[in-house]
Design an enzyme around this catalytic site. Sequence first.
Site, PDB file in Angstrom:
ATOM      1  CG  ASN A   1      -1.903   1.107   1.230  1.00 30.97           C
ATOM      2  OD1 ASN A   1      -1.557   2.252   0.985  1.00 30.97           O
ATOM      3  ND2 ASN A   1      -3.154   0.798   1.536  1.00 30.97           N
TER       4      ASN A   1
ATOM      5  CG  HIS B   1       0.773   6.251   4.845  1.00 38.53           C
ATOM      6  ND1 HIS B   1      -0.115   7.225   5.233  1.00 38.53           N
ATOM      7  CD2 HIS B   1       0.263   5.083   5.299  1.00 38.53           C
ATOM      8  CE1 HIS B   1      -1.097   6.672   5.919  1.00 38.53           C
ATOM      9  NE2 HIS B   1      -0.896   5.374   5.957  1.00 38.53           N
TER      10      HIS B   1
ATOM     11  CG  HIS C   1      -8.342   3.929   1.168  1.00 37.93           C
ATOM     12  ND1 HIS C   1      -8.525   3.878   2.532  1.00 37.93           N
ATOM     13  CD2 HIS C   1      -9.556   4.236   0.644  1.00 37.93           C
ATOM     14  CE1 HIS C   1      -9.782   4.132   2.828  1.00 37.93           C
ATOM     15  NE2 HIS C   1     -10.425   4.370   1.689  1.00 37.93           N
TER      16      HIS C   1
ATOM     17  NE  ARG D   1      -9.650   8.372   4.258  1.00 35.85           N
ATOM     18  CZ  ARG D   1      -9.856   7.640   5.365  1.00 35.85           C
ATOM     19  NH1 ARG D   1      -9.068   6.617   5.637  1.00 35.85           N
ATOM     20  NH2 ARG D   1     -10.818   7.938   6.182  1.00 35.85           N
TER      21      ARG D   1
ATOM     22  NE  ARG E   1      -8.001  11.141   5.484  1.00 30.92           N
ATOM     23  CZ  ARG E   1      -8.409  10.750   6.693  1.00 30.92           C
ATOM     24  NH1 ARG E   1      -7.595  10.048   7.456  1.00 30.92           N
ATOM     25  NH2 ARG E   1      -9.616  11.039   7.125  1.00 30.92           N
TER      26      ARG E   1
ATOM     27  CD  GLU F   1      -7.105  -0.679   0.891  1.00 28.85           C
ATOM     28  OE1 GLU F   1      -6.629  -1.733   1.367  1.00 28.85           O
ATOM     29  OE2 GLU F   1      -6.948   0.451   1.416  1.00 28.85           O
TER      30      GLU F   1
ATOM     31  CB  THR G   1      -9.112   1.680   8.001  1.00 27.35           C
ATOM     32  OG1 THR G   1      -8.969   2.312   6.727  1.00 27.35           O
ATOM     33  CG2 THR G   1     -10.401   0.885   8.013  1.00 27.35           C
TER      34      THR G   1
ATOM     35  CD  GLU H   1      -6.944  -6.039   3.347  1.00 23.63           C
ATOM     36  OE1 GLU H   1      -5.981  -5.504   3.927  1.00 23.63           O
ATOM     37  OE2 GLU H   1      -7.458  -5.562   2.314  1.00 23.63           O
TER      38      GLU H   1
ATOM     39  CG  HIS I   1      -5.222  -1.720   9.734  1.00 24.98           C
ATOM     40  ND1 HIS I   1      -5.397  -0.660   8.882  1.00 24.98           N
ATOM     41  CD2 HIS I   1      -5.265  -1.200  10.978  1.00 24.98           C
ATOM     42  CE1 HIS I   1      -5.562   0.456   9.572  1.00 24.98           C
ATOM     43  NE2 HIS I   1      -5.472   0.154  10.858  1.00 24.98           N
TER      44      HIS I   1
END
Length: 244
Positions: free
Chosen positions: A6, A9, A42, A44, A48, A69, A100, A151, A192
């Site tokens: 992922n 970030h 992801h 969103r 963000r 996602e 999340t 998941e 996660h």
Amino acid sequence: MRLHINIDHVATIRQARRTDEPDPVRAAVLVEQGGADGVTVHLREDRRHIQDRDVRLLMETVRTGVNLEIAATDAMVSLAVELAPMAVTLVPENREEITTEGGLDLGGGVTDRVTAAVEAIREAGVRTALFIDPDPDALHQARDTGTDAVELHTGEYANAWRVGRGAPVELDRLQRAAALGRSLGLDVHAGHGLTYENVAPVASIAEIEELNIGHSVVSRSVFQGIEAAVRAMKTILMNARRDA
């Protein structure tokens, strides 16, 4: 065992300055060179970190495949159908959350909305997964939506590991959930809060075939370089599965 990285970030760092670097699309190239089996982002609703531009460019450049996602809203589902990534994972979103906070709550009217989203995405020829807590009720509800995979949310396990108590209980919970998911005909993924220190026990669970890991890899890459960081994580997963 597949490892999807992922790269949200990387975009978080970029958006802190609203500039054009570091570019998550460039990060995706290095992630693949490091041996990742897929790239997860992801998108969103509040945008963000990952932006629409990122997802569209990733669709053109990623060779392994993009796991997108999204929340189960009409707008996001329509975008997913348009883009047709390798896979779509439906996740919960709370505007006030830092990250999340748990799996999808499939009770009440939420189940109907998620089921409709799963149907629309699968009709477009895209695999689906639901991000859920490792609980029997959630697994049965997920199966009833017609999704291809789940998941399992590993956040409680990761938190227990970090504070030094309860990790064996949470690991057992994940093991039982993975076994149940497989028995229900679901492919089982997990993710996660997984780190270089806590991932091996989860990677040893035979029924889990894919891990989604991001923050820990991006954090290590600040010092080590992302290609080397992915190689290090991949080695842990392969060793854990070999020794299981």
